[in-house]
Design an enzyme around this catalytic site. Structure first.
Site, PDB file in Angstrom:
ATOM      1  N   ASP A 181      16.520  45.718 -18.433  1.00  0.00           N
ATOM      2  CA  ASP A 181      16.318  45.441 -17.010  1.00  0.00           C
ATOM      3  C   ASP A 181      17.413  46.122 -16.193  1.00  0.00           C
ATOM      4  OD1 ASP A 181      15.410  44.159 -14.653  1.00  0.00           O
ATOM      5  OD2 ASP A 181      16.848  42.524 -14.952  1.00  0.00           O
ATOM      6  N   ASP A 207      38.397  67.840 -26.729  1.00  0.00           N
ATOM      7  CA  ASP A 207      37.188  67.427 -27.458  1.00  0.00           C
ATOM      8  C   ASP A 207      36.073  67.012 -26.509  1.00  0.00           C
ATOM      9  OD1 ASP A 207      38.696  65.316 -26.670  1.00  0.00           O
ATOM     10  OD2 ASP A 207      38.399  64.138 -28.488  1.00  0.00           O
ATOM     11  N   GLU A 265      11.110  34.208 -11.605  1.00  0.00           N
ATOM     12  CA  GLU A 265      12.055  34.269 -10.501  1.00  0.00           C
ATOM     13  C   GLU A 265      11.361  34.679  -9.198  1.00  0.00           C
ATOM     14  OE1 GLU A 265      15.401  36.752 -11.290  1.00  0.00           O
ATOM     15  OE2 GLU A 265      16.700  35.614  -9.960  1.00  0.00           O
ATOM     16  N   ASP A 266      10.413  35.609  -9.298  1.00  0.00           N
ATOM     17  CA  ASP A 266       9.883  36.213  -8.078  1.00  0.00           C
ATOM     18  C   ASP A 266       8.492  35.749  -7.665  1.00  0.00           C
ATOM     19  OD1 ASP A 266      12.203  37.609  -8.172  1.00  0.00           O
ATOM     20  OD2 ASP A 266      11.318  39.505  -8.865  1.00  0.00           O
TER      21      ASP A 266
HETATM   22 MN    MN Z   1      14.042  42.922 -13.391  1.00  0.00          MN
END
Ligand code: MN
Length: 722
Positions: free
Chosen positions: A147, A267, A85-86
Site C-alpha cells: 500500500d 563502489d 476505512e473509506d
Molecule cells: Mn491504500
C-alpha cells in the site's frame, strides 16, 4: 482512465495470471469476488490523480502478487484493504462474505496505518499492538508495505506539503521496518522515492551523474565479470551474474558519510552472483574462484551465510581489487538466499520447510521485538522507546562471541554491558568488567565484530547510571533505568520513613497539601526528590520543622537581649491560656518581646511555646499555614507596676546632648531611667536608654518628646527592626 467492462476484464485477467504464476495455490473465485467488491465499494471514489479509486487497491494487489507473493489470502486482503476505512462496508460483512482471516488482515492494515503515522506514535502501547499484529499475521505487513509503495509511486499527485510529510514518514518508519522484515527490494524503492521528494536537487544530481557515467560503469563491470563468467562456465555452475547499480539513497548516504562527491565513491555498483542450485557450498566454491582471479581485501569480507543477519539476510560479500586497481564488491548467494533477501518474510514463508533450523530466522526477529517490548517499563518515556527502537532498527550489526563460542548479534558500538545484558539481565546487572579477546577492558569499550567477550560479574555490583551514557541496546538501557528507578524508590521510602518519624516525634501533622507547599518552598522538583534529600541527609529536618531558629541575622544585638531578659524577669511569668497552660515557654529571639508588647505563643517542636510579638514578621510567615499552632498568651497584669522599655537614640554628637536627653526623660511623668549606654563614632551619637514606664502609651509620648531635641535623627524602641 475509464473502467469499461473490457478494461475490468483485462485487469482481472492480469491479476489472475500473475497469481497463477506466483502462488502455490489459489481460490480464483474468491479473488474474482474480491475484485468485484472492491470495484463496487470504491465506485464513487477518485484518487488525487483523477483516476478511479479502485485502481489503487488493484495496483497494491498487483505489487503483493508480483513482488512479495505469498498466498491468495494476502491478495484478496490487498484488494479490500481500504474498503472498511473509506466505505460503508464493515468487517463483519467481509468476514461473512469472505472469511475471518481476510477480515482480520484488513482490520490490521487499517489500524497499523494509524499507528505508523509519524509523530502519532506517542504511545508505547500502540507500538506494542502494532508489532504484535505484525507478528500475529505477517500478511498485514505485506499488504501495508505494498500500500505504502503504491502511494509513494503516485505521490506526485498530492500537494507538496503532503509529499514531504508522507516521504518523511516513509523514510523514518516504513523503510527501516521493511528492512527488518527483510523486504530489501521494497525498502530500496521506498527510500529512493522518499529521497526524491525530500531532496529533489540531490536526487536529480545523482541521477544525472549516474546516467553520464553509465557506459563507463557498464564497461568496467564487463571487464570484471568476463573472466569470472569464463571460469564459472568451466565448472558447470548454473548461475546468474550482473552488475547492480547502488540505489540513489545509499549513494547519497555514502557521499554524506564520506564527505565526497559522487565521482569519488568507488563502489557505485556491486556485482552479484546468484547460484541456481541452492547449495550454499557452491557459494564458497565460487568465492575461491573469484579470489584466484582478483586479490581480495580481507577487511571487507563478510560471510552472512554462516552468520545470517537478524532479518535472515544471507550472502557472501567479498571486495576485491579489480582492473585499474579499483575496488569492486562481489556478492555471492543462492537463489533461495536471494529471494529471502528481496522478499523477506514472504519468501521465508515459501522456504520455511527448507530453512535449516540453525539459521537465524523470523523467530529470532520476532523474539527480538518481544525482548524489546517486554523490557519496556510502563512509565518509560514513550519518545525514548521510539528513539531507541528506531535506532535499533537502523543500526548495523556486529557479531560477538561468548567464551564458549555462542553468538550474540548486537547493534554497532555495543559495549560489554550490552553484551552482558544480551546474555541475561542478571549477568548485565552484576557485570564489573570484561575480557575482550583475553584482555581486561573498561565496561564502556565499544566491541567489534568477531570479539570474544567474557563478562566478569560480582554479586555486589549493580547497574550504574553512568552506563546509560554508553550502552546501545534497548535491553540494556531499559534494565539499567529500571534498576535506577527501583533504587530511587527505595531511597524515597527511607526518606519518607525518616520524615514520618520526625513528625511523630514532634507530634506534627502534615497534610499532603502541607507537604507539597513545603517541597515547593524548599525548591525541590517533587516530593520524591525531597525525600531523597532527606534520606541522604542533605537537608536538616530540625531546621525545617523548627524554623524559629533560623533567622540568625534578625537576632538583635546582645545589649537588648540582656535588657529584655531583665525586663521579663522583673514582671514575672507570662500567662498561657487554655489547654496549653503549664507548657514550657521561652521568648523568640527573632523579635525578643518585652513586657508591654502585644504577644502571642507559637507551639514549636521540642521547645514548647515560643512567645513572639504579635507583629513579628517571622511569626507571620510561620503561622501562615499553621494557624492552629498559635496560642493566646499575656503578660502578667500587675496594678501600678512599671515596665522596662529600651530606647535607641541616634543623633549628632554635639556637646550637651546627653544632658538634654536626660532632662527630657527625667522631666517626663512617671518615668525613671534605669541605664544609659552611649557610644559615638564619626560624630554620630548612639545611645541606648532603658527606662521604667507605666505603659506603652507613656513610652510613645516619651519617645515623641525625645525626638524634639536638637540634632536627633531617630528615636526607636530596641525592637524597631520589626
Ligand atoms: Mn491504500
Amino acid at each position: 482512465m475509464e473502467l469499461t467492462e473490457d478494461k475490468i476484464k483485462s485487469l482481472l485477467d492480469d491479476l489472475l495470471n500473475l497469481c497463477r504464476k506466483n502462488l502455490p495455490t489459489m481460490n480464483e473465485e474468491l479473488i474474482t469476488k474480491g475484485i468485484k467488491l472492491s470495484l463496487e465499494a470504491h465506485k464513487n471514489h477518485f484518487r488525487a490523480s483523477g483516476e478511479p479509486y479502485f485502481l489503487h487497491p488493484y495496483e497494491v494487489t498487483m505489487i503483493v502478487a508480483k513482488e512479495i507473493p505469498l498466498d491468495d489470502i494476502s491478495v484478496i486482503s490487498a484488494l479490500l484493504h481500504d474498503v472498511v476505512e473509506d466505505t460503508e462496508i464493515n468487517l463483519d460483512f467481509i468476514e461473512r462474505e469472505f472469511n475471518k482471516e481476510i477480515a482480520d488482515i484488513v482490520d490490521g492494515v487499517t489500524k497499523i496505518g494509524g499507528v505508523l503515522r509519524g509523530q502519532n506514535i506517542t504511545q508505547a502501547e500502540n507500538y506494542r499492538k502494532l508489532l504484535l499484529s505484525m507478528i500475529n499475521d505477517v500478511r498485514v505487513i505485506l499488504v501495508k508495505f505494498a500500500d505504502r509503495l503504491h502511494n509513494m509511486r503516485t505521490l506526485g499527485f498530492v500537494s507538496p506539503h503532503k509529499q514531504r510529510r508522507i516521504a518523511t514518514e516513509t523514510l523514518e518508519i516504513y523503510a527501516p521496518f521493511a528492512h527488518r522484515f527483510g523486504l530489501a527490494k521494497v525498502k530500496w524503492e521506498l527510500e529512493d522515492l522518499a529521497f526524491k521528494y525530500l531532496n529533489q536537487e540531490a536526487y536529480n544530481e545523482i541521477a544525472k551523474k549516474l546516467k553520464e557515467t553509465r557506459r563507463d560503469r557498464e564497461k568496467y563491470i564487463s571487464a570484471v565479470t568476463e573472466p569470472i563468467i569464463k571460469r564459472l562456465d568451466e565448472h558447470d555452475l548454473v548461475y546468474e551474474i550482473g552488475g547492480r547499480p547502488k540505489h540513489f539513497y545509499s549513494i547519497y548516504k555514502k557521499m554524506i558519510k564520506q564527505n565526497r562527491p559522487l565521482e569519488d565513491i568507488y563502489d557505485l555498483s556491486a556485482i552479484r552472483i546468484i547460484l541456481e542450485n541452492n547449495d550454499p557450498n557452491e557459494c564458497y566454491y565460487v568465492l575461491g574462484i573469484i579470489n584466484q582471479l582478483f586479490k581480495p581485501i580481507p577487511d571487507r569480507f563478510k560471510d552472512f551465510i554462516s552468520i545470517p543477519k537478524k532479518n535472515n539476510y544471507q550472502s557472501i560479500h567479498n571486495t576485491v581489487i579489480g582492473p585499474e586497481g579499483k575496488l569492486v564488491e562481489i556478492q555471492i548467494r543462492t537463489r533461495q538466499m536471494h529471494e529471502i533477501a528481496e522478499k523477506g518474510v514472504a519468501a521465508h514463508w515459501k522456504y520455511k520447510e527448507n530453512i535449516s533450523s540453525s539459521a537465524t530466522d523470523l523467530e529470532d526477529w520476532v523474539n527480538w521485538i518481544r525482548d524489546i517490548f517486554e523490557s519496556v517499563s510502563k512509565d518509560e518515556a514513550s519518545n525514548e522507546i521510539l528513539a531507541s527502537f528506531k535506532l535499533n532498527l537502523y543500526q548495523d550489526e556486529i557479531y560477538i562471541f561468548t567464551p564458549k563460542g555462542d553468538l550474540k548479534i548486537l547493534p554497532i558500538d555495543s559495549t560489554p554491558v550490552d553484551f552482558a545484558f544480551a546474555i541475561h539481565s542478571k549477568v548485565g546487572s552484576h557485570c564489573i568488567g570484561a575480557k575482550v579477546n583475553g584482555k581486561i577492558v573498561p565496561l564502556s569499550t565499544p566491541l567489534h565484530s568477531g570479539d570474544q567477550v567474557e563478562i566478569l560479574t560480582s554479586n555486589n555490583q549493580h547497574p550504574n547510571k553512568s552506563w546509560l551514557q554508553f550502552v546501545q541496546t534497548h535491553k540494556a538501557k531499559s534494565n539499567i533505568r529500571k534498576f535506577i528507578q527501583k533504587e530511587e524508590d527505595r531511597i524515597v521510602k527511607t526518606g519518607k520513613e525518616i520524615w514520618e518519624r520526625k513528625l511523630k516525634k514532634y507530634k506534627l501533622a502534615f497534610t499532603k497539601d502541607d507537604l507539597n507547599k513545603l517541597v515547593i518552598k524548599l525548591k525541590f522538583e517533587n516530593q520524591s526528590k525531597f525525600f531523597v534529600a532527606v534520606a541522604e541527609d542533605k537537608i536538616d529536618l530540625e531546621d525545617i520543622l523548627n524554623p524559629t531558629e533560623i533567622k540568625e541575622s534578625e537576632v538583635p544585638e546582645l545589649e537588648f537581649d540582656n535588657f529584655a531578659k531583665f525586663a521579663r524577669e522583673s514582671v514575672g511569668d507570662v500567662i498561657v491560656a487554655g489547654e496549653h497552660r503549664g507548657f514550657e515557654y521561652s521568648y523568640a529571639k527573632c523579635c525578643n518581646p518585652i513586657p508591654g508588647d502585644p504577644i502571642v505563643g507559637y507551639i514549636t517542636i521540642g521547645e514548647g511555646i515560643k512567645i513572639h510579638r504579635k507583629n513579628c514578621k517571622n511569626l507571620l510567615t510561620l503561622s501562615a499555614d499553621n494557624e492552629n499552632r498559635l496560642v493566646p498568651v499575656e503578660w502578667p497584669r500587675e496594678k501600678d507596676s512599671y515596665f522596662l522599655a529600651g530606647i535607641s537614640i541616634k543623633g549628632e554628637d554635639r556637646p550637651g546632648i546627653l544632658k538634654d536627653l536626660s532632662n527630657s526623660i527625667a522631666s517626663f511623668q512617671n518615668t525613671n531611667i534605669k541605664s544609659v549606654n552611649i557610644s559615638t563614632t564619626d560624630s554620630v551619637f548612639n545611645g541606648q536608654v532603658t527606662v521604667y514606664v507605666q505603659d506603652v502609651l507613656s513610652l510613645n509620648r516619651l519617645m515623641e518628646r525625645l525626638k524634639k531635641n536638637k540634632g536627633i535623627y531617630s528615636v526607636e524602641r530596641f525592637d524597631a527592626h520589626n
